[in-house]
Design an enzyme around this catalytic site. Structure first.
Site, PDB file in Angstrom:
ATOM      1  N   SER A 126      42.396  11.154 -76.473  1.00  0.00           N
ATOM      2  CA  SER A 126      41.624  12.394 -76.489  1.00  0.00           C
ATOM      3  C   SER A 126      42.133  13.339 -75.411  1.00  0.00           C
ATOM      4  O   SER A 126      42.588  12.900 -74.346  1.00  0.00           O
ATOM      5  CB  SER A 126      40.158  12.049 -76.210  1.00  0.00           C
ATOM      6  OG  SER A 126      39.411  13.193 -75.930  1.00  0.00           O
ATOM      7  N   THR A 128      40.368  14.662 -73.548  1.00  0.00           N
ATOM      8  CA  THR A 128      39.493  14.425 -72.398  1.00  0.00           C
ATOM      9  C   THR A 128      40.258  13.756 -71.247  1.00  0.00           C
ATOM     10  O   THR A 128      39.837  13.857 -70.093  1.00  0.00           O
ATOM     11  CB  THR A 128      38.266  13.586 -72.843  1.00  0.00           C
ATOM     12  OG1 THR A 128      37.257  13.669 -71.858  1.00  0.00           O
ATOM     13  CG2 THR A 128      38.602  12.144 -73.082  1.00  0.00           C
ATOM     14  N   TYR A 150      33.394   7.808 -70.840  1.00  0.00           N
ATOM     15  CA  TYR A 150      34.105   7.824 -72.119  1.00  0.00           C
ATOM     16  C   TYR A 150      35.590   8.123 -71.897  1.00  0.00           C
ATOM     17  O   TYR A 150      36.477   7.409 -72.400  1.00  0.00           O
ATOM     18  CB  TYR A 150      33.487   8.864 -73.067  1.00  0.00           C
ATOM     19  CG  TYR A 150      34.384   9.182 -74.237  1.00  0.00           C
ATOM     20  CD1 TYR A 150      34.587   8.261 -75.255  1.00  0.00           C
ATOM     21  CD2 TYR A 150      35.078  10.405 -74.308  1.00  0.00           C
ATOM     22  CE1 TYR A 150      35.442   8.538 -76.313  1.00  0.00           C
ATOM     23  CE2 TYR A 150      35.926  10.688 -75.361  1.00  0.00           C
ATOM     24  CZ  TYR A 150      36.112   9.754 -76.360  1.00  0.00           C
ATOM     25  OH  TYR A 150      36.963  10.033 -77.397  1.00  0.00           O
ATOM     26  N   LYS A 154      39.322   5.891 -72.438  1.00  0.00           N
ATOM     27  CA  LYS A 154      40.545   6.317 -73.153  1.00  0.00           C
ATOM     28  C   LYS A 154      41.766   6.211 -72.245  1.00  0.00           C
ATOM     29  O   LYS A 154      42.831   5.735 -72.657  1.00  0.00           O
ATOM     30  CB  LYS A 154      40.380   7.760 -73.655  1.00  0.00           C
ATOM     31  CG  LYS A 154      39.392   7.891 -74.806  1.00  0.00           C
ATOM     32  CD  LYS A 154      39.886   7.202 -76.063  1.00  0.00           C
ATOM     33  CE  LYS A 154      38.818   7.092 -77.122  1.00  0.00           C
ATOM     34  NZ  LYS A 154      39.193   6.246 -78.254  1.00  0.00           N
ATOM     35  N   ASP A 297      31.626  20.885 -68.615  1.00  0.00           N
ATOM     36  CA  ASP A 297      32.484  21.670 -69.514  1.00  0.00           C
ATOM     37  C   ASP A 297      33.525  22.476 -68.723  1.00  0.00           C
ATOM     38  O   ASP A 297      33.265  22.910 -67.602  1.00  0.00           O
ATOM     39  CB  ASP A 297      31.642  22.668 -70.325  1.00  0.00           C
ATOM     40  CG  ASP A 297      31.100  22.047 -71.607  1.00  0.00           C
ATOM     41  OD1 ASP A 297      31.468  20.904 -71.906  1.00  0.00           O
ATOM     42  OD2 ASP A 297      30.309  22.714 -72.284  1.00  0.00           O
TER      43      ASP A 297
HETATM   44  P1  NAD Z   1      33.303   8.037 -85.387  1.00  0.00           P
HETATM   45  O1  NAD Z   1      32.202   7.553 -84.524  1.00  0.00           O
HETATM   46  O2  NAD Z   1      32.956   8.881 -86.560  1.00  0.00           O
HETATM   47  O3  NAD Z   1      34.172   6.801 -85.925  1.00  0.00           O
HETATM   48  C1  NAD Z   1      34.358   5.631 -85.166  1.00  0.00           C
HETATM   49  C2  NAD Z   1      34.064   4.452 -86.082  1.00  0.00           C
HETATM   50  O4  NAD Z   1      34.270   3.247 -85.345  1.00  0.00           O
HETATM   51  C3  NAD Z   1      32.610   4.432 -86.576  1.00  0.00           C
HETATM   52  O5  NAD Z   1      32.586   4.272 -87.975  1.00  0.00           O
HETATM   53  C4  NAD Z   1      31.997   3.238 -85.861  1.00  0.00           C
HETATM   54  O6  NAD Z   1      30.993   2.626 -86.639  1.00  0.00           O
HETATM   55  C5  NAD Z   1      33.215   2.364 -85.628  1.00  0.00           C
HETATM   56  N1  NAD Z   1      33.107   1.458 -84.473  1.00  0.00           N
HETATM   57  C6  NAD Z   1      32.751   1.753 -83.199  1.00  0.00           C
HETATM   58  N2  NAD Z   1      32.773   0.663 -82.441  1.00  0.00           N
HETATM   59  C7  NAD Z   1      33.172  -0.366 -83.229  1.00  0.00           C
HETATM   60  C8  NAD Z   1      33.384  -1.745 -83.017  1.00  0.00           C
HETATM   61  N3  NAD Z   1      33.149  -2.315 -81.821  1.00  0.00           N
HETATM   62  N4  NAD Z   1      33.803  -2.501 -84.052  1.00  0.00           N
HETATM   63  C9  NAD Z   1      34.021  -1.951 -85.276  1.00  0.00           C
HETATM   64  N5  NAD Z   1      33.816  -0.647 -85.540  1.00  0.00           N
HETATM   65  C10 NAD Z   1      33.393   0.142 -84.526  1.00  0.00           C
HETATM   66  O7  NAD Z   1      34.346   8.790 -84.448  1.00  0.00           O
HETATM   67  P2  NAD Z   1      35.562   9.726 -84.841  1.00  0.00           P
HETATM   68  O8  NAD Z   1      35.167  11.112 -84.522  1.00  0.00           O
HETATM   69  O9  NAD Z   1      36.072   9.371 -86.156  1.00  0.00           O
HETATM   70  O10 NAD Z   1      36.593   9.274 -83.717  1.00  0.00           O
HETATM   71  C11 NAD Z   1      37.584   8.299 -83.984  1.00  0.00           C
HETATM   72  C12 NAD Z   1      38.353   8.025 -82.708  1.00  0.00           C
HETATM   73  O11 NAD Z   1      38.907   9.241 -82.219  1.00  0.00           O
HETATM   74  C13 NAD Z   1      37.511   7.475 -81.566  1.00  0.00           C
HETATM   75  O12 NAD Z   1      38.287   6.527 -80.872  1.00  0.00           O
HETATM   76  C14 NAD Z   1      37.249   8.674 -80.697  1.00  0.00           C
HETATM   77  O13 NAD Z   1      37.038   8.314 -79.358  1.00  0.00           O
HETATM   78  C15 NAD Z   1      38.534   9.465 -80.870  1.00  0.00           C
HETATM   79  N6  NAD Z   1      38.399  10.909 -80.664  1.00  0.00           N
HETATM   80  C16 NAD Z   1      37.489  11.612 -81.395  1.00  0.00           C
HETATM   81  C17 NAD Z   1      37.356  12.980 -81.180  1.00  0.00           C
HETATM   82  C18 NAD Z   1      36.348  13.802 -81.941  1.00  0.00           C
HETATM   83  O14 NAD Z   1      36.035  14.923 -81.502  1.00  0.00           O
HETATM   84  N7  NAD Z   1      35.827  13.333 -83.053  1.00  0.00           N
HETATM   85  C19 NAD Z   1      38.175  13.633 -80.239  1.00  0.00           C
HETATM   86  C20 NAD Z   1      39.108  12.870 -79.526  1.00  0.00           C
HETATM   87  C21 NAD Z   1      39.215  11.506 -79.748  1.00  0.00           C
HETATM   88  C1  WQD Z   2      33.074  22.849 -77.735  1.00  0.00           C
HETATM   89  C2  WQD Z   2      32.636  24.147 -77.066  1.00  0.00           C
HETATM   90  C3  WQD Z   2      30.861  23.831 -75.472  1.00  0.00           C
HETATM   91  C4  WQD Z   2      27.876  22.590 -78.460  1.00  0.00           C
HETATM   92  C5  WQD Z   2      34.160  17.012 -76.790  1.00  0.00           C
HETATM   93  C6  WQD Z   2      34.497  15.850 -75.893  1.00  0.00           C
HETATM   94  C7  WQD Z   2      35.964  15.503 -76.041  1.00  0.00           C
HETATM   95  C8  WQD Z   2      36.335  15.300 -77.503  1.00  0.00           C
HETATM   96  C9  WQD Z   2      35.887  16.429 -78.374  1.00  0.00           C
HETATM   97  C10 WQD Z   2      36.199  12.957 -78.004  1.00  0.00           C
HETATM   98  C11 WQD Z   2      32.378  24.000 -75.577  1.00  0.00           C
HETATM   99  C12 WQD Z   2      30.376  24.670 -76.638  1.00  0.00           C
HETATM  100  C13 WQD Z   2      29.030  22.997 -77.829  1.00  0.00           C
HETATM  101  C14 WQD Z   2      26.753  23.470 -78.488  1.00  0.00           C
HETATM  102  C15 WQD Z   2      28.038  25.095 -77.282  1.00  0.00           C
HETATM  103  N1  WQD Z   2      35.720  14.122 -78.053  1.00  0.00           N
HETATM  104  N2  WQD Z   2      29.116  24.225 -77.254  1.00  0.00           N
HETATM  105  N3  WQD Z   2      26.882  24.700 -77.897  1.00  0.00           N
HETATM  106  O1  WQD Z   2      33.242  19.571 -75.181  1.00  0.00           O
HETATM  107  O2  WQD Z   2      35.442  20.509 -76.041  1.00  0.00           O
HETATM  108  O3  WQD Z   2      34.927  18.130 -76.386  1.00  0.00           O
HETATM  109  O4  WQD Z   2      34.484  16.674 -78.138  1.00  0.00           O
HETATM  110  O5  WQD Z   2      37.194  12.587 -77.433  1.00  0.00           O
HETATM  111  O6  WQD Z   2      36.163  14.364 -75.293  1.00  0.00           O
HETATM  112  O7  WQD Z   2      34.226  16.206 -74.556  1.00  0.00           O
HETATM  113  O8  WQD Z   2      33.665  19.804 -77.668  1.00  0.00           O
HETATM  114  O9  WQD Z   2      32.314  20.522 -79.588  1.00  0.00           O
HETATM  115  O10 WQD Z   2      31.144  19.547 -77.557  1.00  0.00           O
HETATM  116  O11 WQD Z   2      32.169  21.794 -77.398  1.00  0.00           O
HETATM  117  O12 WQD Z   2      28.084  26.205 -76.750  1.00  0.00           O
HETATM  118  O13 WQD Z   2      25.669  23.131 -79.011  1.00  0.00           O
HETATM  119  O14 WQD Z   2      31.366  24.533 -77.632  1.00  0.00           O
HETATM  120  O15 WQD Z   2      30.321  24.293 -74.258  1.00  0.00           O
HETATM  121  O16 WQD Z   2      32.768  25.208 -74.973  1.00  0.00           O
HETATM  122  P1  WQD Z   2      34.308  19.572 -76.199  1.00  0.00           P
HETATM  123  P2  WQD Z   2      32.255  20.372 -78.111  1.00  0.00           P
END
Ligand code: NAD
Ligand code: WQD
Length: 335
Positions: A126, A128, A150, A154, A297
């Site tokens: 991520s 992040t 979190y 990662k 943020d």
């Molecule tokens: P999600 O929660 O929709 O999908 C994750 C899936 O993993 C879920 O279906 C959950 O049930 C399953 N899971 C969690 N823990 C488990 C375990 N111990 N055993 C088996 N299954 C398990 O999340 P997503 O948005 O699809 O994200 C997928 C990956 O990408 C994650 O690793 C997340 O950290 C990373 N990621 C997501 C975002 C985002 O904004 N969505 C951004 C950056 C990174």
């Molecule tokens: C986006 C923008 C908020 C909600 C997060 C995690 C990051 C990654 C992606 C997993 C920001 C603003 C949001 C709301 C708002 N996930 N906002 N009102 O914070 O960039 O990233 O998700 O890895 O680790 O931190 O995404 O969608 O939460 O926010 O104003 O109700 O929208 O302040 O500027 P973010 P976000």
């Protein structure tokens, strides 16, 4: 013979879209999930989009014996590892649950792969891991500094995976740092399923458009950005999914041991721009109010995608309009 891919967390948001792309590319797939953040009926939807059912096993990665038995019997050529808990705020409240799930789950998976001689991994990281970026666009060599539990899971797992690459000469890993995945499959069959109040902006805006919530709370309008609201790099989830297919091919074709790349578009949009784009896509007014900044943020965060273009022969195809249109189609289907 087609390659066999084990997809952890394949019922989740990004996993489900990736399974669809892998199936379209001709891969054989085994999907595993424990449904801690997804629903069983997503499997029916994936089948509908793919035209056939994808083999599935209900499995929790924290169960070392279960994942070891699964990898040993399936013997995948590659593993794409999505399964993780992903809420920043929840990770601050429940750090042990995050460390247990994300770290133990990944360690169990890596051990199971090592036992079975499975040597190729694509890992969901991520943006992040960049913490508070010194500058944008962010390149992969920017300083790393996760600022919440979190993010630390990662960053720790990135390092563990690199150590495995160093220790095991045959092991290859692609570490993909996603920026802000959003949108849904154009079929409207699969998309993001936030449990409770969505943390992320796009699903929250979608719920306001659907009349499920009264207004968007915009966290801060005094950032040093063009309109004062936070800027992020929103990338269509289908583009993210396709990058995983590209990563498998890149590992095979280049033979490179390890690659770490950003998955972003290189273009930042403000919160207000998102609200206005969604309003256009939905053809509905979206009420909003400015509230206090959300702790933790940053003002702006967007990728330099140059390395991903070169290393994966991939680039994001869809823009903000498509993200909003597809997210809205999915949201309407949920009502
Ligand atoms: P999600 O929660 O929709 O999908 C994750 C899936 O993993 C879920 O279906 C959950 O049930 C399953 N899971 C969690 N823990 C488990 C375990 N111990 N055993 C088996 N299954 C398990 O999340 P997503 O948005 O699809 O994200 C997928 C990956 O990408 C994650 O690793 C997340 O950290 C990373 N990621 C997501 C975002 C985002 O904004 N969505 C951004 C950056 C990174
Ligand atoms: C986006 C923008 C908020 C909600 C997060 C995690 C990051 C990654 C992606 C997993 C920001 C603003 C949001 C709301 C708002 N996930 N906002 N009102 O914070 O960039 O990233 O998700 O890895 O680790 O931190 O995404 O969608 O939460 O926010 O104003 O109700 O929208 O302040 O500027 P973010 P976000």
């Amino acid at each position: 013979m087609s390659k066999k891919i084990l997809v952890t967390g394949g019922a989740g948001f990004i996993g489900s879209h990736t399974v669809v792309e892998l199936a379209a590319a001709g891969y054989e797939i085994l999907l595993i999930d424990n449904f801690s953040n997804s629903e069983h009926w997503i499997l029916d939807r994936i089948a509908k989009v793919c035209g056939n059912r994808i083999p599935f096993k209900h499995l929790d990665l924290r169960d070392a014996n279960a994942i070891s038995a699964c990898v040993s019997s399936y013997r995948p050529d590659s593993v794409i590892h999505f399964a993780a808990l992903k809420s920043v705020g929840e990770s601050v409240q429940q750090p042990l649950a995050y460390y247990e799930n994300n770290l133990t789950g990944t360690l169990n998976l890596l051990q199971a792969m090592s036992n079975a001689g499975c040597n190729q991994l694509v890992f969901s990281s991520s943006a992040t891991v960049y913490g508070v970026p010194e500058r944008c666009p962010i390149t992969e060599d920017a300083p790393l500094d996760a600022v919440n539990p979190y993010g630390r899971t990662k960053l720790m797992m990135e390092n563990v995976i690199r150590d495995v690459v160093t220790a095991q000469p045959d092991f290859q890993a692609a570490i993909l740092r996603y920026f802000n995945p959003a949108g849904a499959h154009p079929s409207g069959e699969i998309g993001e399923l936030p449990l409770g109040v969505p943390n992320n902006l796009v699903p929250f805006v979608a719920q306001v458009a659907a009349g499920l919530r009264p207004q968007v709370r915009i966290f801060g309008n005094d950032y040093p950005t063009p309109d004062g609201t936070g800027v992020r790099d929103y990338i269509h989830v289908c583009d993210v999914a396709k990058a995983h297919v590209a990563a498998l091919a890149a590992l095979d074709d280049s033979g490179v041991r390890e690659l770490t790349v950003n998955l972003g578009t290189g273009r930042g949009y403000s919160v207000l721009e998102i609200v206005h784009a969604f309003q256009t896509a939905a053809g509905l007014p979206i009420p909003y109010a400015f509230v206090e900044r959300r702790p933790g943020d940053v003002a702006e965060c967007y990728a330099d995608p140059t390395l991903s273009h070169r290393a994966l022969s991939w680039h994001a195809e869809h823009g903000l309009e498509r993200i909003c249109e597809d997210a809205w189609r999915w949201q309407r289907g949920l009502r």
